[in-house]
Design an enzyme around this catalytic site. Structure first.
Site, PDB file in Angstrom:
ATOM      1  N   ASP A 208     -19.143  36.809 -22.448  1.00  0.00           N
ATOM      2  CA  ASP A 208     -20.542  36.490 -22.698  1.00  0.00           C
ATOM      3  C   ASP A 208     -21.466  37.608 -22.194  1.00  0.00           C
ATOM      4  O   ASP A 208     -21.223  38.174 -21.124  1.00  0.00           O
ATOM      5  CB  ASP A 208     -20.851  35.194 -21.933  1.00  0.00           C
ATOM      6  N   GLU A 264      -2.470  43.367 -16.045  1.00  0.00           N
ATOM      7  CA  GLU A 264      -1.424  42.873 -15.121  1.00  0.00           C
ATOM      8  C   GLU A 264      -0.608  41.792 -15.820  1.00  0.00           C
ATOM      9  O   GLU A 264       0.501  41.481 -15.435  1.00  0.00           O
ATOM     10  CB  GLU A 264      -2.070  42.251 -13.868  1.00  0.00           C
TER      11      GLU A 264
HETATM   12  C1  GLC Z   1     -24.634  34.291 -25.023  1.00  0.00           C
HETATM   13  C2  GLC Z   1     -24.134  33.002 -25.614  1.00  0.00           C
HETATM   14  C3  GLC Z   1     -25.275  32.030 -25.680  1.00  0.00           C
HETATM   15  C4  GLC Z   1     -25.746  31.757 -24.275  1.00  0.00           C
HETATM   16  C5  GLC Z   1     -26.138  33.054 -23.577  1.00  0.00           C
HETATM   17  C6  GLC Z   1     -26.274  32.870 -22.105  1.00  0.00           C
HETATM   18  O1  GLC Z   1     -25.523  34.937 -25.841  1.00  0.00           O
HETATM   19  O2  GLC Z   1     -23.556  33.253 -26.854  1.00  0.00           O
HETATM   20  O3  GLC Z   1     -24.932  30.839 -26.334  1.00  0.00           O
HETATM   21  O4  GLC Z   1     -26.837  30.891 -24.292  1.00  0.00           O
HETATM   22  O5  GLC Z   1     -25.175  34.065 -23.750  1.00  0.00           O
HETATM   23  O6  GLC Z   1     -25.040  32.629 -21.506  1.00  0.00           O
END
Ligand code: GLC
Length: 547
Positions: A208, A264
């Site tokens: 993310d 790993e």
């Molecule tokens: C990314 C995710 C989204 C989320 C954001 C914060 O863009 O895809 O859904 O709200 O990060 O974590």
């Protein structure tokens, strides 16, 4: 050249677990629901599943706000369910990657609660804390924030915590405080979470907002920019250039470090959610060799135009920036952006051609759940949204967003999967589902399309199978074809003695392509008028042929 890793040859199906299948009738999708639908996914031909997060979380951002990285949120199931999911996926010869939100935790994570409690607790330096820029008496005023940085969602990302008399930094929303990766203990804790899941057999992670992990160490102010809204290729916006908040050199280094941790456990997928100019995001993969993240999303293509010229230029760009030993990802929708039907004007013929492109170009296709049946956005008012994002913009009239081409209410693309024509589209037996089911479910659903051999669903199944059988599509280089009629895109994929040509007509009118071929591997609603040394592609038709 070293052999290509499995994750460069695979295809990805993204599940938003809350909306996929509800096994216990509470209106929310769950892990047992995914388990029940594994054969369905396998039948589509996708080989890797990426699930959005189901870890412990207050669900303020539906799982992208984690409060325990090594446990499962009860509404999605138990640790045992998660382990069974990994096992059942593997039994089918498929892979599964989890969604790792490393940049930030929930503000309800015990780490953050401790960190915000005082300036001298053991976790005091686990998040990004700064004193007000002037006198603490005025610290809640805009001008007293530590610097001018805007969050990715607009407005200052600094939030005041009276317990410490300091501000903490959130790249996304205020309840998602950023961890401080300049503190080695944070890195260690996060690598432990990564090792925990890899040890359980997970095949890797989707990462993310990976490109915001590091911020400028000196907290320099970001420069002014004339840009109002962030775009996929340039996250600067809200009149600020995101120079010191995104894509810092330490983040590229961190990608390599994370890669060595995952190695790993063998060859594991690291798929980065990153944003910015193509030349920059490419750096997350490594310099000359594939030693950073294995793959990155390149979201500029989410704004695609349905023309042969656009897709030709896209291929040229992707081949230039992600040549061997790298691999592009072809993605046209996800849980944060419009569904692809939005750009296709709800035209199923175009959706079929897009799928044909996505599954045959040189790259890893990544498809969001429901795209395979042509699910569409469900427009909903900002005011009643469950997604926290649109609440930030409640005072801005909706038409301004539409006019600027901005997308804020992510509920619209997260509606329940449409399985059949029964109540709640067969997603759940609950009285009320967590988000409404799209009213078009009686005609757009899996069961309905199952019975139609020319449906989008069955075309994707057929293409998924061909992709698995034809080494050229999974592994071969791509060469663009020249001299084709207007509106037609063509490319050749080669593997050992096998040479395939893919021809796609992006125009509504029929086109004739002079070409000799030995066998037709696949034809899309047309191309069936085979003449001597020429084929005919009907409007939005396509063909895969052996040369
Ligand atoms: C990314 C995710 C989204 C989320 C954001 C914060 O863009 O895809 O859904 O709200 O990060 O974590």
């Amino acid at each position: 050249m070293p052999p290509r890793p499995w994750y460069h040859k695979t295809s990805i199906y993204q599940i938003y677990p809350r909306s996929f299948y509800d096994s216990n009738g509470d209106g929310i999708g769950d892990i047992k629901g995914i388990l029940q639908k594994l054969d369905y996914i396998q039948g589509l031909g996708f080989e890797t599943i990426w699930s959005s997060p189901f870890f412990s979380s207050p669900q303020a951002d539906f799982g992208y706000d984690i409060s325990n990285y090594t446990d499962i949120a009860p509404e999605y199931g138990t640790m045992n369910d998660a382990l069974r999911l990994i096992e059942e996926v593997h039994k089918r010869g498929m892979r599964i990657v989890f969604d790792m939100v490393m940049n930030h935790t929930s503000d309800q994570h015990p780490w953050f609660k401790e960190s915000r409690s005082s300036q001298d607790n053991p976790k005091a330096d686990w998040y990004i804390w700064r004193p007000p820029s002037n006198s603490p008496h005025f610290c809640k005023k805009w001008g007293e924030r530590p610097n001018n940085w805007n969050s990715m969602t607009g407005g200052s990302g600094w939030h005041y915590a009276p317990e410490r008399g300091q501000y903490f930094w959130s790249s996304f929303l205020p309840f998602q405080p950023d961890l401080n990766y300049r503190n080695p203990e944070v890195k260690k804790a996060m690598f432990e979470a990564v090792r925990f899941w890899l040890g359980k057999g997970v095949d890797g992670f989707r990462l993310d907002i990976f490109n915001v992990i590091y911020k400028d160490a000196e907290f320099h102010d970001n420069p002014f920019s004339f840009k109002l809204a962030p775009t996929e290729d340039d996250p600067s916006g809200f009149f600020q250039e995101a120079k010191y908040t995104l894509n810092q050199p330490e983040s590229f280094e961190f990608a390599r470090e994370l890669r060595s941790v995952t190695e790993e456990f063998g060859e594991r997928m690291l798929l980065g959610e990153v944003s910015g100019n193509r030349q920059i995001i490419r750096k997350f993969l490594g310099d000359e060799v594939n030693n950073g993240l294995g793959l990155v999303f390149d979201f500029a293509m989410l704004d695609f135009k349905f023309t042969a010229d656009y897709f030709r230029a896209l291929i040229e760009e992707m081949e230039r920036h992600y040549p061997d030993p790298f691999m592009p990802v072809y993605v046209f929708s996800n849980h944060d952006k419009h569904r692809s039907m939005f750009r296709l004007g709800d035209d199923l013929r175009k959706a079929k051609l897009l799928a044909m492109f996505q599954l045959t170009a040189r790259g890893v296709p990544c498809m969001y759940y429901g795209e395979e049946i042509g699910m569409t956005d469900l427009k909903q008012p900002f005011g009643s949204a469950l997604d926290p994002l649109p609440h930030k913009f409640k005072l801005v009239p909706r038409f301004i967003f539409d006019l600027l081409g901005l997308f804020a209410n992510r509920d619209e693309v997260r509606t329940p999967m449409q399985w059949d024509g029964t109540r709640n589209a067969g997603f759940s037996s609950a009285e009320k589902t967590w988000l409404p089911v799209h009213e078009n479910y009686p005609s757009i659903n899996v069961q309905h399309e199952d019975g139609d051999k020319d449906s989008l669903l069955n075309i994707i199944r057929a293409l998924g199978k061909i992709r698995q059988e034809e080494g050229a599509l999974r592994d071969g280089p791509l060469e663009l074809m020249d001299g084709l009629p207007d509106g037609v895109l063509g490319y050749i994929r080669k593997f050992e003695d096998n040479k395939l040509a893919v021809l796609l007509n992006f125009d509504g009118q029929a086109r004739e392509v002079p070409i000799e071929y030995s066998e037709c591997v696949f034809k899309l609603s047309s191309g069936d008028v085979a003449k001597e040394k020429a084929i005919q592609l009907n409007g939005f038709g396509g063909m895969i042929i052996k040369l």
